[in-house]
Design an enzyme around this catalytic site. Structure first.
Site, short mmCIF file in Angstrom:
data_model
loop_
_atom_site.label_atom_id
_atom_site.label_comp_id
_atom_site.label_asym_id
_atom_site.label_seq_id
_atom_site.Cartn_x
_atom_site.Cartn_y
_atom_site.Cartn_z
N LEU A 69 28.06 37.61 50.03
CA LEU A 69 28.64 38.11 48.75
C LEU A 69 29.90 37.35 48.30
O LEU A 69 30.75 36.87 49.07
CB LEU A 69 29.30 39.59 48.67
N LEU A 70 29.73 36.89 47.08
CA LEU A 70 31.26 36.35 46.29
C LEU A 70 31.50 37.23 45.38
O LEU A 70 30.99 37.95 44.57
CB LEU A 70 30.55 34.94 45.63
N ASN A 71 33.11 37.33 45.45
CA ASN A 71 33.52 38.16 44.12
C ASN A 71 34.50 37.13 43.39
O ASN A 71 34.44 36.17 43.12
CB ASN A 71 33.86 39.46 44.58
N ASP A 72 36.02 37.56 43.43
CA ASP A 72 36.81 36.96 42.60
C ASP A 72 37.18 35.57 42.73
O ASP A 72 37.08 35.18 44.03
CB ASP A 72 38.15 37.77 42.75
N GLN A 114 36.62 35.07 46.66
CA GLN A 114 36.44 35.94 47.58
C GLN A 114 35.07 35.87 48.28
O GLN A 114 34.09 35.90 47.58
CB GLN A 114 36.80 37.21 47.01
N TYR A 140 42.58 39.09 50.68
CA TYR A 140 42.24 39.74 49.28
C TYR A 140 42.81 38.57 48.15
O TYR A 140 43.25 37.56 48.74
CB TYR A 140 42.66 40.99 49.08
N ASP A 152 46.76 41.11 44.80
CA ASP A 152 46.40 39.94 43.88
C ASP A 152 47.65 39.41 43.09
O ASP A 152 47.56 39.50 42.08
CB ASP A 152 45.27 40.59 42.64
C1 FRU Z 1 38.59 42.67 42.60
C2 FRU Z 1 39.14 43.10 44.01
C3 FRU Z 1 40.63 42.55 44.11
C4 FRU Z 1 40.69 42.41 45.61
C5 FRU Z 1 39.43 41.71 45.88
C6 FRU Z 1 38.90 42.04 47.27
O1 FRU Z 1 37.27 42.64 42.49
O2 FRU Z 1 38.96 44.66 44.27
O3 FRU Z 1 41.51 43.59 43.86
O4 FRU Z 1 41.88 41.70 45.80
O5 FRU Z 1 38.57 42.35 44.67
O6 FRU Z 1 37.88 41.39 47.53
#
Ligand code: FRU
Length: 499
Positions: A48-51, A67, A110, A172
């Protein structure tokens, strides 16, 4: 080797080195067989990729991190994955850069940002730690990258705890310089479980002081604000942020959580206030944008990149061991107090064969392209009297497609995902509607890439981003309508160079 389907907390937080050394390889093979892999968007090689994190320019290159949880398409224990680029479109993978391997980040590195200080790139992130009772502790941490690309983590947090009155939903950090001082904005939650943004200021990152809450609205920002990000566009401050649990009466949205923004006349650094802030607006009118990060690049442009995905939603590619992607890089500008988002100029480097488009809208759908491999850019101008539908990811019978339903006469657009590819996230609605300028030609610039589509409307006044998971044969592009004419161009886009 069996791929994990049932995830427990124990599995999600298991350190990577405790996994069988071949496990990730099995996932990577799985992803390589995915029909939805992207040609020119950043996606994870597995998991998974997020922010987006740490978007910056340092040592002659663009740097971008995200992320990452490599062991499955779930929110497991996070790292920062690094990419570099010389042109903002071809991104070289550099591997995992910040791992959750220290006592202050044992349950996840994070999100955060990056800033050049002297000859180093300083990475600011949140160390996520769960204690014995599974209570969250949040530490704001720094790491230093040198010109050889080596990264060293600081041993101690630069902000060791949230201030009194705030919970450990505190993360963040965005670091930037304003009036020659270092500023850090952090997404936070009051003890009353209300979302807010906190500001720290100092002569250096070692001498920061907590100043208070950033004043940018009188309204309630839900239970938590994630990913606050302040950029200055020709002196106009623009705050991007993600309020969770926002009352939709304050600013209507349909996604689980919105990615919002406000613009303001000024930033009053004494009062920690954005002066005369606008109403909250959605950064993207579509289905899948969150956690957008922007920064002021050394060349003066304000550049942004979004997570194309949302928290707490399952996507069809989860079954193929990967989830989500980043948007293309967008340039932010402000005209008449209004925010515009356009694809960064370098995006044109991807253009290959070009085709002219022109004609009159007819009830009988016209195929604008005979064969697409779902990797193209189209620029289309529709006359001021036009009413019709553009179908992307379409099968020949138009039973399945992503429909852009435009009524330029009455100034309305509806993007309909109801019958596009495989269904998902339907509980958040399958259409998005919004108004556009009336009585003036509509221009659309659309990027389609296998399982994602980014639609820029009227030179970037509005943007609609949508994941679509097409099935076999769903790669057509059709236009139909009751009235109006169209003209434009289409280009096949090449794959980004990433090895
Ligand atoms: C937003 C979030 C951030 C956190 C990160 C964790 O999508 O919840 O607040 O730092 O993703 O992966």
């Amino acid at each position: 080797m069996d791929i994990i389907k049932e995830w427990t907390d124990e599995l999600r937080y298991r350190p990577y080195h405790q996994w069988d050394e071949h496990y990730q390889q099995v996932l990577i093979e799985n992803v390589r067989n995915s029909q939805w892999q992207l040609n020119y968007h950043i996606q994870p090689e597995s998991g998974l990729l997020n922010d987006p994190n740490g978007f910056s320019y340092y040592n002659g290159k663009w740097h971008l991190f995200y992320q990452a949880y490599p062991m499955g398409a779930v929110h497991g224990i996070k790292s920062w994955y690094q990419l570099t680029s010389e042109n903002l479109v071809d991104w070289q993978p550099e591997g995992l850069a910040l791992l959750p391997d220290a006592s202050y980040d044992s349950h996840g590195v994070y999100s955060g940002s990056a800033i050049v200080v002297d000859d180093k790139l300083v990475l600011a992130y949140t160390g996520n730690v769960r204690d014995q009772q599974w209570q969250r502790q949040s530490y704001q941490m720094l790491a230093y990258m040198n010109q050889e690309g080596e990264i060293t983590k600081a041993e101690k947090p630069f902000i060791p705890a949230p201030p009194t009155g705030y919970t450990h939903e505190f993360r963040d950090p965005q670091v930037f310089i304003y009036e020659e001082k270092y500023w850090v904005l952090i997404g936070a939650q009051r003890e009353k479980l209300e979302g807010t943004v906190l500001a720290y200021v100092g002569e250096s990152l070692d001498t920061l002081e907590f100043k208070g809450e950033l004043a940018f609205t009188d309204q309630s920002m839900g239970f938590m604000v994630e990913c606050p990000n302040l950029v200055f566009i020709d002196d106009t401050p623009v705050l991007l942020f993600c309020p969770q649990g926002l009352d939709p009466k304050i600013s209507p949205y349909q996604n689980i959580y919105p990615n919002s923004y406000i613009t303001a006349d000024n930033f009053d650094s004494e009062k920690l206030a954005l002066t005369n802030p606008s109403q909250l607006q959605n950064l993207d009118e579509g289905f899948d944008v969150y956690a957008t990060q922007a920064f002021n690049a050394p060349d003066g442009r304000a550049l942004a990149v979004s997570w194309v995905g949302l928290p707490e939603i399952e996507y069809p590619s989860d079954q193929e061991s990967w989830a989500h992607c980043l948007s293309i890089i967008k340039e932010l500008t402000v005209k008449n107090g209004q925010l515009y988002q356009t694809p960064v100029a370098e995006q044109a480097d991807l253009r290959q064969e070009q085709q002219d488009l022109a004609g009159t809208l007819t009830q009988q759908p016209t195929a604008l392209l005979d064969e697409t491999d779902n990797s193209y850019e189209i620029m289309l101008e529709l006359s001021a009297d036009s009413q019709g539908k553009l179908h992307l990811f379409a099968d020949q019978e138009l039973n399945h497609s992503l429909v852009i339903d435009f009524d330029v006469k009455n100034g309305m657009i509806k993007v309909d995902r109801s019958n596009a590819g495989l269904p998902f996230a339907q509980e958040y609605g399958t259409t998005r509607s919004f108004s556009i300028e009336k009585h003036q030609a509509l221009n659309l610039q659309i990027f389609v890439d296998h399982s994602v589509c980014e639609i820029f409307i009227n030179d970037g006044q509005k943007v609609v981003t949508a994941r679509v998971f097409p099935q076999e044969g769903e790669n057509g592009l059709f236009l139909e309508g009751a009235s109006g004419t169209y003209s434009g161009n289409c280009w096949r886009l090449r794959k980004m160079i990433n090895d």
